[in-house]
Design an enzyme around this catalytic site. Structure first.
Site, short mmCIF file in Angstrom:
data_model
loop_
_atom_site.label_atom_id
_atom_site.label_comp_id
_atom_site.label_asym_id
_atom_site.label_seq_id
_atom_site.Cartn_x
_atom_site.Cartn_y
_atom_site.Cartn_z
N GLY A 37 68.97 26.94 25.13
CA GLY A 37 68.13 27.05 26.31
C GLY A 37 68.30 25.88 27.26
O GLY A 37 68.14 26.00 28.46
N LYS A 82 75.69 17.17 26.21
CA LYS A 82 74.81 18.28 26.55
C LYS A 82 74.78 18.42 28.06
O LYS A 82 74.39 17.50 28.77
CB LYS A 82 73.42 17.98 25.99
CG LYS A 82 72.50 19.15 26.03
CD LYS A 82 71.27 18.89 25.16
CE LYS A 82 71.60 19.01 23.69
NZ LYS A 82 70.44 19.10 22.82
N LEU A 107 80.21 23.34 21.20
CA LEU A 107 79.56 23.38 19.89
C LEU A 107 78.51 24.48 19.86
O LEU A 107 78.23 25.05 18.83
CB LEU A 107 78.88 22.04 19.59
CG LEU A 107 79.77 20.84 19.37
CD1 LEU A 107 78.94 19.57 19.31
CD2 LEU A 107 80.56 21.00 18.10
N GLY A 108 77.90 24.74 21.01
CA GLY A 108 76.86 25.76 21.02
C GLY A 108 76.24 25.89 22.40
O GLY A 108 76.47 25.07 23.29
N ASP A 116 59.46 21.10 19.94
CA ASP A 116 60.27 22.23 19.49
C ASP A 116 60.90 21.94 18.13
O ASP A 116 62.11 22.02 17.95
CB ASP A 116 61.33 22.59 20.54
CG ASP A 116 61.75 24.06 20.48
OD1 ASP A 116 61.15 24.80 19.66
OD2 ASP A 116 62.65 24.46 21.22
N ARG A 139 74.70 23.93 27.63
CA ARG A 139 75.83 24.00 26.70
C ARG A 139 76.09 22.63 26.09
O ARG A 139 75.95 21.61 26.75
CB ARG A 139 77.07 24.49 27.45
CG ARG A 139 76.92 25.89 28.00
CD ARG A 139 77.88 26.14 29.13
NE ARG A 139 79.19 26.55 28.64
CZ ARG A 139 79.48 27.80 28.28
NH1 ARG A 139 78.56 28.74 28.33
NH2 ARG A 139 80.68 28.11 27.86
#
Ligand code: NAG
Ligand code: NAG
Ligand code: NAG
Ligand code: NAG
Ligand code: NAG
Length: 674
Positions: A356, A375, A352-353, A471, A359
């Site tokens: 930092g 993740k 999916l992306g 964040d 993946r």
């Protein structure tokens, strides 16, 4: 073949369970069903009603052979009887990514539907009849191709179609689990059996549709609910049944069982009696194979030796790190094998992306078929792992509708894997900045803002301990299937605290969202989250990132720009041009002013999230003058001269090749080697 059909027939004859009265009927499988079939539709020897096979641009119809009298003779003219129906279906595709157009339950004045087209017309309408009143067709579509002409929301939705392919209402295929009230996504073309319930109550004219995996009891929360006077559309004599169609890509559409009732007493399907859809990829034994078979046998013998070695290798492939202290953490632990299978071996297509933290892959859990986001974080340090894992597990107890639910974790050598609920709509920044995605309306944006505020308030004040997000930014806000904001990655920044040298404090965050005091103290607090939330508010309202690459040196940062507009008395000029006239000026002004208020360089001058929430809900007025802010904000906003190392985690970056010229990621400083 013939023999086997005959055998099946004889064998099953006594078990045929098809009961029907005038208005009620049930088919637990269709082995002896007398339906009116046309197009590609047929009944297989297993008792499946197959509406389409893999024929391009094909369609199939299957209707109950007799018309039903929908009008209520006891009532004054016009009113129809209430009706209910449920059916179990499977949609199979050869290729996961492309499928035929879909399947629909329909009531129609005709059981032949002569002249209906396949493709996007779903076998219900044609280029002339769709959208014209007087065709009297009411359908519930399971639509697996997105067609912009009809306003389809995606390629996996359920919709109510009244004489038209433009649904009066539709929703991504999903259901609310009764146990925990969470939305669970479903993939219509998954090849998994699912069940749909459709209920119309003539009294209050409510049409409800629910879908769930077969075997899950009917969820209480309807997926679709709409008020519609079907008495005005449904004629006295109507046929009920199914239609399905394919286009250039194909699916096989199967109905496993169906129950219908007019005026009450619908019988439930008996899932133990339903036939199974054939598994894909089954191949017949060809004569050639008969010759090859003995050779294969020899080969197999040799291979079995290899197999033993493979087992040893597999054992390594699925190896995990599981320490004793983890056992007490219990159900939060996922097996690596399940996660490996869920993501088809962490295949690139499931990515999916990349961010930092590592993946992120999409996956489907093999047992529950639950869609998950996985993740994968590479993490060498073992130090502090226990503390971190217990913290992560305790994060799993955080439950709020504006947080992405953490489901659990798994640990391998040098690798930590976190499992989250899958969010079908991806991250908010795509909708704000990606030119290929449709932009969000103001009401959606305001909803998202309130959602983020509510999630953050929960983290700061409403849980048993204070959780600092650290964040907050648009790319860390994910959207669920209803476009509710869900905060992701909370608590993860802590991973970089554990095991790192306390002497060198690492600042975590993204420039443009980092409060100025972080450069001095290096310490994240609730107040630094509020600062980032302020930058986020401006980002959503202005459709600009807090700092744009091109703007450095040329034009001021976002705060200064908004402040400038305000001082000149044209605050609303700061808004995202993409909004056009679609906004509520009071709300937009509030968001802009609140954004500046939260971005106050002086931590003690910023509001708390509870206050923010009250401003947003309109429970407290926000009195603020631009002059009070101006000196302070401009003076120190976005001071880059941090003495400490800034370790920024660009959040999930788009893996597609979208325009990212103005991407924040481009200017975040990465000094992780320091
Ligand atoms: C199926 O139903 C139709 C319509 O009622 C009827 O004419 C026909 O005889 C039935 N066929 C069988 C095999 O029962
Ligand atoms: C699909 O069904 C039609 C009609 O029954 C048949 O002619 C065709 O060969 C089938 N195609 C495939 C791919 O099975
Ligand atoms: C219903 O309509 C029919 C003709 O359409 C008419 O003859 C009858 O009187 C009407 N009944 C009522 C109760 O309005
Ligand atoms: C509808 O489709 C038919 C068959 O493809 C075509 O001949 C006709 O011109 C179309 N009519 C309209 C109004 O698009
Ligand atoms: C629903 O439609 C019927 C038939 O057209 C009509 O008689 C009835 O008044 C309508 N009901 C409402 C509440 O609009």
């Amino acid at each position: 073949m013939l023999l086997s059909k005959a055998l099946v027939f004889i064998f099953f004859l006594p078990k045929l369970v098809v009961s029907s009265s005038n208005n009620n009927f049930i088919f637990n499988g269709f082995r002896d069903a007398n339906l009116s079939l046309n197009g590609l539709a047929d009944i297989t020897s297993d008792g499946l009603l197959r509406l389409t096979n893999n024929t391009k641009a094909g369609l199939g119809h299957a209707f109950y052979p007799l018309p039903l009298h929908f009008k209520d003779s006891s009532k004054s003219n016009g009113t129809i009887l209430p009706f209910s129906t449920t059916f179990a279906f499977v949609i199979q595709t050869k290729d996961d990514d492309v499928s035929g157009h879909g399947l629909a339950f329909a009531t129609s004045p005709s059981k032949e539907l002569t002249g209906a087209f396949p493709n996007q017309y779903l076998g219900l309408f044609n280029n002339i009849s769709h959208g014209s009143s007087g065709n009297h067709i009411v359908a519930v579509e399971l639509d697996t191709v997105q067609n912009m002409d009809y306003g389809d929301i995606n390629d996996n939705h359920v919709g109510i179609d009244i004489e038209d392919l433009k649904s009066v209402t539709s929703h991504e295929a999903a259901y609310v689990a009764d146990e925990d009230g969470d939305w669970k996504s479903l993939k219509l073309v998954s090849g998994k059996p699912m069940q749909v319930w459709i209920d119309y109550s003539a009294m209050d004219m409510q049409l409800h549709v629910v879908i769930s995996p077969l075997g899950v009891p009917k969820p209480r929360h309807p997926l679709l609910s709409t008020k519609v006077n079907l008495s005005a559309i449904i004629l006295d004599d109507m046929y009920v049944g199914f239609s399905a169609s394919n286009g250039a890509a194909t699916s096989s559409h199967y109905i496993l069982g169906w129950s219908f009732s007019l005026n009450g007493n619908m019988q439930a399907l008996d899932s133990s009696q339903l036939p199974f859809a054939p598994s894909l990829g089954k191949k017949r034994i060809s004569p050639l194979l008969m010759v090859v078979l003995p050779l294969v046998a020899v080969l197999l013998l040799l291979l079995s030796l290899g197999g033993i070695m493979l087992i040893l290798k597999r054992r390594k492939k699925y190896a995990e790190v599981l320490e004793e202290w983890e056992l007490e953490l219990g159900p939060h632990r996922f097996s690596y094998k399940d996660l490996y299978k869920a993501t088809r071996g962490f295949k690139e297509e499931y990515l999916l992306g990349v961010g930092g933290f590592g993946r992120v892959y999409k996956g489907v859990l093999p047992s529950s078929k639950l869609e998950i986001a996985v993740k994968k974080i590479s993490h060498e340090s073992r130090q502090g792992m226990r503390e971190f894992i217990s913290e992560i597990v305790s994060m799993g107890r955080l439950r709020h509708r504006n947080l992405v639910q953490l489901l659990g974790y798994c640990r391998r050598q040098g690798e930590l894997i976190l499992v989250y609920d899958f969010m079908p709509n991806g991250s908010l920044d795509k909708f704000l900045f990606d030119k290929t995605k449709s932009s969000l309306s103001w009401s959606q944006r305001f909803q998202v803002i309130k959602g983020v505020a509510s999630g953050l308030l929960y983290l700061h004040e409403e849980w048993e301990q204070v959780v600092i997000h650290r964040d907050i930014k648009a790319s860390n806000i994910l959207l669920d299937c209803e476009f509710n904001a869900r905060l992701s990655d909370f608590g993860l920044a802590r991973l970089y605290d554990h095991g790192s040298n306390p002497q060198t404090t690492r600042v975590v965050g993204t420039i443009g969202y980092l409060a100025p005091e972080i450069s001095k103290t290096g310490k994240a607090t609730a107040s630094t989250d509020v600062y980032a939330f302020g930058a986020f508010l401006l980002e959503v309202a202005c459709g600009r990132r807090p700092l744009e690459v091109r703007s450095i040196g040329e034009s001021p940062g976002l705060t200064d720009m908004v402040l400038e507009c305000w001082k000149r008395g044209v605050l609303l000029n700061a808004k995202d041009p993409k909004l056009g006239n679609d906004y509520v000026s009071e709300e937009l002004e509030l968001v802009l002013r609140l954004g500046l208020f939260c971005s106050h360089p002086e931590p003690t001058s910023r509001p708390s999230m509870r206050q923010v929430m009250r401003f947003l809900e309109g429970d407290a007025p926000l009195h603020l003058s631009p002059d009070r802010l101006s000196a302070s904000v401009s003076a120190s906003s976005y001071d880059y001269s941090f003495d400490n190392v800034i370790l920024s985690y660009p959040s999930i970056a788009d893996t597609s090749t979208s325009a990212r010229g103005s991407s924040m990621e481009a200017i975040t400083l990465m000094h992780s080697d320091v």
